[in-house]
Enzyme design. Structure first.
Site, short mmCIF file in Angstrom:
data_model
loop_
_atom_site.label_atom_id
_atom_site.label_comp_id
_atom_site.label_asym_id
_atom_site.label_seq_id
_atom_site.Cartn_x
_atom_site.Cartn_y
_atom_site.Cartn_z
N ARG A 1 -5.78 0.53 6.68
CA ARG A 1 -4.86 0.94 7.76
C ARG A 1 -4.25 2.33 7.53
O ARG A 1 -3.09 2.59 7.83
CB ARG A 1 -3.71 -0.06 7.94
CG ARG A 1 -4.12 -1.43 8.43
CD ARG A 1 -4.72 -1.38 9.84
NE ARG A 1 -4.95 -2.70 10.37
CZ ARG A 1 -6.05 -3.43 10.16
NH1 ARG A 1 -7.04 -2.95 9.40
NH2 ARG A 1 -6.20 -4.61 10.70
N SER B 1 -0.66 -6.39 14.96
CA SER B 1 0.11 -6.64 13.73
C SER B 1 1.20 -5.58 13.60
O SER B 1 0.90 -4.38 13.63
CB SER B 1 -0.78 -6.53 12.49
OG SER B 1 -1.86 -7.44 12.57
N GLU C 1 3.02 -1.25 10.21
CA GLU C 1 1.73 -0.66 10.60
C GLU C 1 1.92 0.19 11.85
O GLU C 1 1.33 1.25 12.01
CB GLU C 1 0.70 -1.76 10.88
CG GLU C 1 -0.62 -1.20 11.33
CD GLU C 1 -1.56 -2.23 11.96
OE1 GLU C 1 -1.95 -3.18 11.28
OE2 GLU C 1 -1.92 -2.05 13.13
P1 FAD Z 1 -1.94 5.08 20.20
O1 FAD Z 1 -1.07 3.87 20.11
O2 FAD Z 1 -1.90 5.86 21.45
O3 FAD Z 1 -1.61 6.04 18.98
C1 FAD Z 1 -1.50 5.54 17.67
C2 FAD Z 1 -1.18 6.70 16.73
O4 FAD Z 1 -2.28 7.60 16.68
C3 FAD Z 1 0.02 7.54 17.21
O5 FAD Z 1 0.71 7.99 16.06
C4 FAD Z 1 -0.62 8.70 17.93
O6 FAD Z 1 0.18 9.87 17.92
C5 FAD Z 1 -1.92 8.90 17.15
N1 FAD Z 1 -3.03 9.35 17.97
C6 FAD Z 1 -3.59 8.68 19.02
N2 FAD Z 1 -4.63 9.40 19.51
C7 FAD Z 1 -4.73 10.52 18.76
C8 FAD Z 1 -5.59 11.65 18.80
N3 FAD Z 1 -6.56 11.77 19.67
N4 FAD Z 1 -5.37 12.63 17.88
C9 FAD Z 1 -4.39 12.52 16.95
N5 FAD Z 1 -3.54 11.48 16.89
C10 FAD Z 1 -3.71 10.48 17.77
N6 FAD Z 1 -5.67 -2.41 14.99
C11 FAD Z 1 -6.56 -2.72 14.04
O7 FAD Z 1 -6.84 -1.88 13.16
N7 FAD Z 1 -7.21 -3.91 14.01
C12 FAD Z 1 -6.97 -4.89 14.92
O8 FAD Z 1 -7.56 -5.96 14.86
C13 FAD Z 1 -6.02 -4.61 15.95
N8 FAD Z 1 -5.73 -5.53 16.89
C14 FAD Z 1 -4.82 -5.26 17.88
C15 FAD Z 1 -4.54 -6.26 18.83
C16 FAD Z 1 -3.64 -6.02 19.84
C17 FAD Z 1 -3.37 -7.09 20.87
C18 FAD Z 1 -2.97 -4.77 19.91
C19 FAD Z 1 -2.01 -4.47 21.03
C20 FAD Z 1 -3.22 -3.78 18.96
C21 FAD Z 1 -4.13 -4.03 17.92
N9 FAD Z 1 -4.43 -3.06 16.92
C22 FAD Z 1 -5.36 -3.34 15.96
C23 FAD Z 1 -3.71 -1.78 16.89
C24 FAD Z 1 -4.32 -0.70 17.82
O9 FAD Z 1 -5.11 -1.28 18.82
C25 FAD Z 1 -5.17 0.31 17.06
O10 FAD Z 1 -4.40 0.93 16.06
C26 FAD Z 1 -5.74 1.40 17.97
O11 FAD Z 1 -6.65 2.20 17.25
C27 FAD Z 1 -4.67 2.30 18.59
O12 FAD Z 1 -5.30 3.12 19.54
P2 FAD Z 1 -4.49 3.86 20.69
O13 FAD Z 1 -5.42 4.78 21.38
O14 FAD Z 1 -3.80 2.86 21.54
O15 FAD Z 1 -3.43 4.69 19.83
N1 EPU Z 2 -1.01 -16.75 8.78
C1 EPU Z 2 0.04 -17.64 8.72
N2 EPU Z 2 0.97 -17.59 9.72
C2 EPU Z 2 0.89 -16.71 10.75
C3 EPU Z 2 -0.16 -15.79 10.79
C4 EPU Z 2 -1.12 -15.83 9.78
O1 EPU Z 2 0.15 -18.44 7.81
O2 EPU Z 2 1.78 -16.75 11.61
C5 EPU Z 2 -2.05 -16.81 7.73
C6 EPU Z 2 -3.38 -17.36 8.30
O3 EPU Z 2 -3.40 -18.76 8.28
C7 EPU Z 2 -4.39 -16.76 7.37
C8 EPU Z 2 -3.75 -15.42 6.98
O4 EPU Z 2 -2.38 -15.52 7.28
O5 EPU Z 2 -4.51 -17.53 6.21
C9 EPU Z 2 -4.40 -14.23 7.71
O6 EPU Z 2 -4.24 -14.40 9.12
P1 EPU Z 2 -5.26 -13.75 10.19
O7 EPU Z 2 -6.67 -14.11 9.82
O8 EPU Z 2 -4.77 -14.11 11.55
O9 EPU Z 2 -5.17 -12.22 9.96
P2 EPU Z 2 -3.95 -11.24 9.70
O10 EPU Z 2 -3.92 -10.89 8.25
O11 EPU Z 2 -2.69 -11.79 10.27
C10 EPU Z 2 -5.41 -9.11 9.99
C11 EPU Z 2 -5.21 -7.77 10.61
C12 EPU Z 2 -5.53 -7.85 12.11
C13 EPU Z 2 -6.99 -8.29 12.27
C14 EPU Z 2 -7.16 -9.66 11.60
C15 EPU Z 2 -8.59 -10.11 11.61
C16 EPU Z 2 -3.58 -6.50 9.36
C17 EPU Z 2 -2.18 -6.00 9.28
N3 EPU Z 2 -3.87 -7.27 10.40
O12 EPU Z 2 -4.41 -9.97 10.54
O13 EPU Z 2 -5.39 -6.56 12.68
O14 EPU Z 2 -7.33 -8.37 13.63
O15 EPU Z 2 -6.73 -9.58 10.22
O16 EPU Z 2 -9.34 -9.34 10.73
O17 EPU Z 2 -4.39 -6.19 8.49
C18 EPU Z 2 -3.79 -5.10 13.70
O18 EPU Z 2 -3.95 -4.35 12.73
O19 EPU Z 2 -3.04 -4.82 14.66
C19 EPU Z 2 -4.49 -6.38 13.72
C20 EPU Z 2 -4.34 -7.27 14.69
#
Ligand code: FAD
Ligand code: EPU
Length: 335
Positions: A159, A235, A331
């Protein structure tokens, strides 16, 4: 003055003094070369899915809307694509699948745009985007110079990247190069994927990357709130990395502690588990809360302010620190 509500997936009502949209690399270079831009406080915006607006933004919001997907190198087995930073991430993943370019399936349905994907090295279900990024093209905000960062120069980590640390706020990413495989392969080590495939009676020995993408989409839809229905930014905290000693000490008290080895001496713990154990899962105060199925996701049910969400995150941080002596790191980018 413009409302930013529709530009952030938390759905926070906040305003910006000015707003500009950049549609091409040439426009970006021109824009950042002018004196006028240099002196303004700015916020670069993609899809707004990883930011929390704590209040109004007294400056200029620069929305990246640069589109385009081009093949820049290709052979029998691999392809390199140059992708505009403003392309929607999930649409790009689906484009790759449709065209037979493989590798990104496990990252299906992550919200946001391509330009932000290197920013925090997006990851999910056992894959991180750094595995497929070969180059990041960015324009320096201070002078409009264009620069290509190779993979090593991006300092990718869990991250994190140089764009989130040393060069935070200094570069406007205009395009990302991805090197993908033309030969199908799959990664299904992440438990939930295998379970999902088995539940669908898909033979795990004959899986196509499209099956993995479908499985990831289904798991995500079940686990994570859809920002269109409930405001959130995924997250809110990173999963903390602790020493083996610390993990062993916790295991003495909590047999069910989830942990994953990241090196010989370090383990990643699940922040969602820590937050749940600290009693926060499903917590709600006014319109802000902790998601009922995933304690790592803070939510805005309707009209929570950014400051309320921030204060809730602070309370959670302090309570996890008191209970486990672990300091969580946010994050989400706090603006
Ligand atoms: P923004 O929110 O618009 O920007 C994020 C940051 O990047 C800001 O600091 C911004 O200034 C900078 N930035 C954006 N674009 C640029 C650019 N072109 N040049 C320079 N800086 C820039 N993330 C994960 O890693 N894994 C996941 O599984 C995951 N699941 C998600 C689930 C949900 C429901 C949500 C809402 C979010 C999740 N995220 C996850 C977080 C997010 O989707 C990612 O971090 C994504 O890459 C953000 O993209 P964005 O375009 O919306 O960035
Ligand atoms: N868990 C709990 N309680 C909760 C949530 C999770 O006990 O309320 C436990 C689950 O049972 C499991 C462990 O925590 O044992 C991990 O949970 P999960 O697999 O849902 O993944 P996570 O660690 O919560 C991470 C990433 C997600 C990504 C998923 C799948 C981070 C900070 N988050 O979540 O990324 O989608 O794994 O790979 O690394 C994001 O970055 O925004 C994001 C959604």
């Amino acid at each position: 003055m413009i409302s930013l509500r529709k530009y952030n997936t938390f759905g926070i009502e906040a305003t910006a003094d000015d707003f500009v949209e950049i549609n091409s690399t040439t426009q970006a270079i021109d824009f950042f070369s002018t004196e006028e831009t240099l002196h303004k406080k700015h916020l670069i915006l993609g899809g707004g899915s990883n930011i929390l607006l704590r209040g109004d933004f007294n400056g200029l919001v620069i929305k990246n809307s640069i589109l385009g997907i081009d093949v820049i190198e290709e052979n029998e087995t691999e392809v390199t694509l140059k992708v505009g930073a403003g392309e929607n991430w999930h649409d790009f993943v689906l484009f790759c699948l449709k065209n037979g370019y493989y590798g990104l399936e496990n990252l299906s349905l992550i919200p946001g745009n391509v330009g932000a994907s290197p920013m925090q090295n997006i990851g999910a279900y056992g894959v991180e985007v750094k595995e497929f990024i070969s180059t990041v093209i960015a324009v320096e905000i201070a002078n409009g110079n264009i620069r290509a960062f190779n993979k090593q120069e991006c300092h990718f980590d869990y991250r994190s990247s140089i764009f989130k640390t040393l060069h935070r706020g200094k570069y406007f990413i205009v395009a990302v190069h991805f090197k993908l495989s033309k030969i199908p392969f799959v990664k299904i080590e992440y438990g939930a994927i295998r379970q999902q495939l088995e539940a669908k009676r898909i033979d795990v020995n004959q899986i196509h990357p499209k099956d993995v993408s479908d499985a990831v989409i289904e798991i995500r839809k079940r686990k994570l709130p859809n920002p269109i229905e409930i405001g959130n930014a995924g997250s809110f905290f990173k999963n903390p990395i602790v020493s083996s000693d610390k993990r062993n000490e916790l295991l003495k008290h909590y047999e069910d502690l989830p942990s994953f080895a990241v090196s010989k001496v370090e383990y990643k713990l699940a922040a969602g588990w820590l937050i749940e154990k600290a009693g926060w899962k499903g917590h709600r105060k006014g319109d802000c809360g902790v998601h009922e199925h995933q304690a790592l996701v803070l939510v805005n049910y309707k009209n929570a302010t950014g400051e309320e969400i921030y204060q809730l995150s602070e309370e959670i941080l302090q309570s996890v620190k008191r209970k486990f002596e672990i300091v969580l790191e946010r994050e989400v980018n706090i603006i």
